[in-house]
Design a protein around this motif. Structure first.
Motif, PDB file in Angstrom:
ATOM      1  N   SER A  74      71.315  34.338  49.553  1.00  0.00           N
ATOM      2  CA  SER A  74      70.877  33.019  50.007  1.00  0.00           C
ATOM      3  C   SER A  74      70.241  33.164  51.379  1.00  0.00           C
ATOM      4  O   SER A  74      70.797  33.834  52.254  1.00  0.00           O
ATOM      5  CB  SER A  74      72.073  32.057  50.088  1.00  0.00           C
ATOM      6  N   VAL A  75      69.068  32.542  51.550  1.00  0.00           N
ATOM      7  CA  VAL A  75      68.376  32.578  52.841  1.00  0.00           C
ATOM      8  C   VAL A  75      67.876  31.172  53.138  1.00  0.00           C
ATOM      9  O   VAL A  75      67.207  30.550  52.302  1.00  0.00           O
ATOM     10  CB  VAL A  75      67.179  33.552  52.836  1.00  0.00           C
ATOM     11  N   ILE A  82      64.470  29.297  51.879  1.00  0.00           N
ATOM     12  CA  ILE A  82      63.205  30.004  51.751  1.00  0.00           C
ATOM     13  C   ILE A  82      63.392  31.083  50.694  1.00  0.00           C
ATOM     14  O   ILE A  82      64.501  31.574  50.475  1.00  0.00           O
ATOM     15  CB  ILE A  82      62.710  30.605  53.092  1.00  0.00           C
ATOM     16  N   GLU A  83      62.305  31.439  50.015  1.00  0.00           N
ATOM     17  CA  GLU A  83      62.385  32.292  48.836  1.00  0.00           C
ATOM     18  C   GLU A  83      62.258  33.780  49.183  1.00  0.00           C
ATOM     19  O   GLU A  83      61.334  34.170  49.901  1.00  0.00           O
ATOM     20  CB  GLU A  83      61.296  31.920  47.843  1.00  0.00           C
ATOM     21  N   PRO A  84      63.158  34.604  48.631  1.00  0.00           N
ATOM     22  CA  PRO A  84      62.961  36.062  48.722  1.00  0.00           C
ATOM     23  C   PRO A  84      61.741  36.480  47.897  1.00  0.00           C
ATOM     24  O   PRO A  84      61.416  35.855  46.886  1.00  0.00           O
ATOM     25  CB  PRO A  84      64.249  36.632  48.122  1.00  0.00           C
ATOM     26  N   ALA A  85      61.057  37.509  48.339  1.00  0.00           N
ATOM     27  CA  ALA A  85      59.883  38.023  47.622  1.00  0.00           C
ATOM     28  C   ALA A  85      59.808  39.524  47.815  1.00  0.00           C
ATOM     29  O   ALA A  85      60.340  40.067  48.792  1.00  0.00           O
ATOM     30  CB  ALA A  85      58.611  37.359  48.136  1.00  0.00           C
ATOM     31  N   THR A  86      59.156  40.194  46.885  1.00  0.00           N
ATOM     32  CA  THR A  86      58.885  41.613  47.070  1.00  0.00           C
ATOM     33  C   THR A  86      57.717  41.746  48.054  1.00  0.00           C
ATOM     34  O   THR A  86      56.981  40.781  48.294  1.00  0.00           O
ATOM     35  CB  THR A  86      58.507  42.287  45.747  1.00  0.00           C
ATOM     36  N   LYS A 134      69.586  31.685  58.494  1.00  0.00           N
ATOM     37  CA  LYS A 134      70.930  31.948  57.980  1.00  0.00           C
ATOM     38  C   LYS A 134      70.802  32.735  56.685  1.00  0.00           C
ATOM     39  O   LYS A 134      70.015  32.372  55.808  1.00  0.00           O
ATOM     40  CB  LYS A 134      71.675  30.635  57.718  1.00  0.00           C
ATOM     41  N   MET A 135      71.575  33.818  56.558  1.00  0.00           N
ATOM     42  CA  MET A 135      71.468  34.686  55.387  1.00  0.00           C
ATOM     43  C   MET A 135      72.847  35.047  54.845  1.00  0.00           C
ATOM     44  O   MET A 135      73.765  35.352  55.616  1.00  0.00           O
ATOM     45  CB  MET A 135      70.745  35.994  55.728  1.00  0.00           C
TER      46      MET A 135
END
Length: 217
Positions: A74-75, A82-86, A134-135
């Motif tokens: 979770s970010v 916000i979305e994780p991406a490669t 926050k992560m």
């Protein structure tokens, strides 16, 4: 966060591999713990809040000693996800990234793991507001670590033991070699790893999991 050593599992494993040197058993315990953490995402950790700096897009993780980040869970930035991406997805979406010209700075929309020690954000953060990141991440032990979080190792102890034994018992030309028993532990490891992954996904909830569709664009 209290730690528990990998050495603490050696006494439980020793009767199954009589004559195996303690350092070798400990090595395979560590390797199994790393693999279990990778497959189940059981070691979850909330990073200390990170205050972003305008114009800076690369940041180090703040992990417990002896651990590294395996995956994002979770970010959020100032309370919004916000979305994780490669890295490939990120550069396709932002071809000029990392563009540090003032007019290209903006609110970060994506986060990407650069390596096990650092992550990057895109777009590059601006100075319009103060950004706090926050992560919650999934951790795994380092190859050089001698311990990991006690609460996590306690929970996955039996899975780690099966994982270590499936490899220890097939080492060639050893007095403890037993391929039939290794096959049993491999099956138990596969079953229990899947069960732990499902439990990690569901947590303590009793309700069934649901799937939410995401738009393509």
């Amino acid at each position: 966060m209290a730690d528990r050593t990998f050495l603490s599992l050696v006494t439980r494993l020793a009767p199954s591999v009589p004559g195996c040197p303690q350092p070798i058993v400990e090595q395979y315990v560590r390797d199994a713990a790393i693999e279990v953490c990778e497959r189940t995402l059981s070691w979850r950790y909330e990073q200390p809040k990170i205050r972003l700096t305008p114009g800076v897009y690369e940041y180090p993780y703040e992990n417990p000693t002896g651990a590294e980040v395996h995956a994002f869970l979770s970010v959020s930035l100032n309370g919004s996800n916000i979305e994780p991406a490669t890295l490939e997805q990120l550069t396709r979406k932002y071809p000029a990234w990392p563009d540090l010209t003032p007019e290209q700075l903006s609110t970060p929309q994506n986060v990407c793991q650069l390596d096990s020690d650092n992550f990057v954000l895109a777009p590059v953060p601006d100075a319009t507001v103060v950004y706090d990141l926050k992560m919650i991440v999934a951790l795994k032990p380092l190859r050089t670590s001698s311990a990991m979080a006690k609460s996590v190792l306690d929970d996955i102890e039996n899975v780690v033991m099966h994982g270590a034994l499936q490899h220890l018992l097939v080492l060639p030309n050893r007095t403890w070699t037993d391929r039939e028993l290794a096959s049993y532990h491999a099956k138990q490891y596969s079953f229990k790893t899947s069960e732990r992954r499902a439990r990690a996904n569901l947590g303590a909830a009793r309700a069934s999991m649901t799937v939410q569709m995401r738009p393509f664009a």
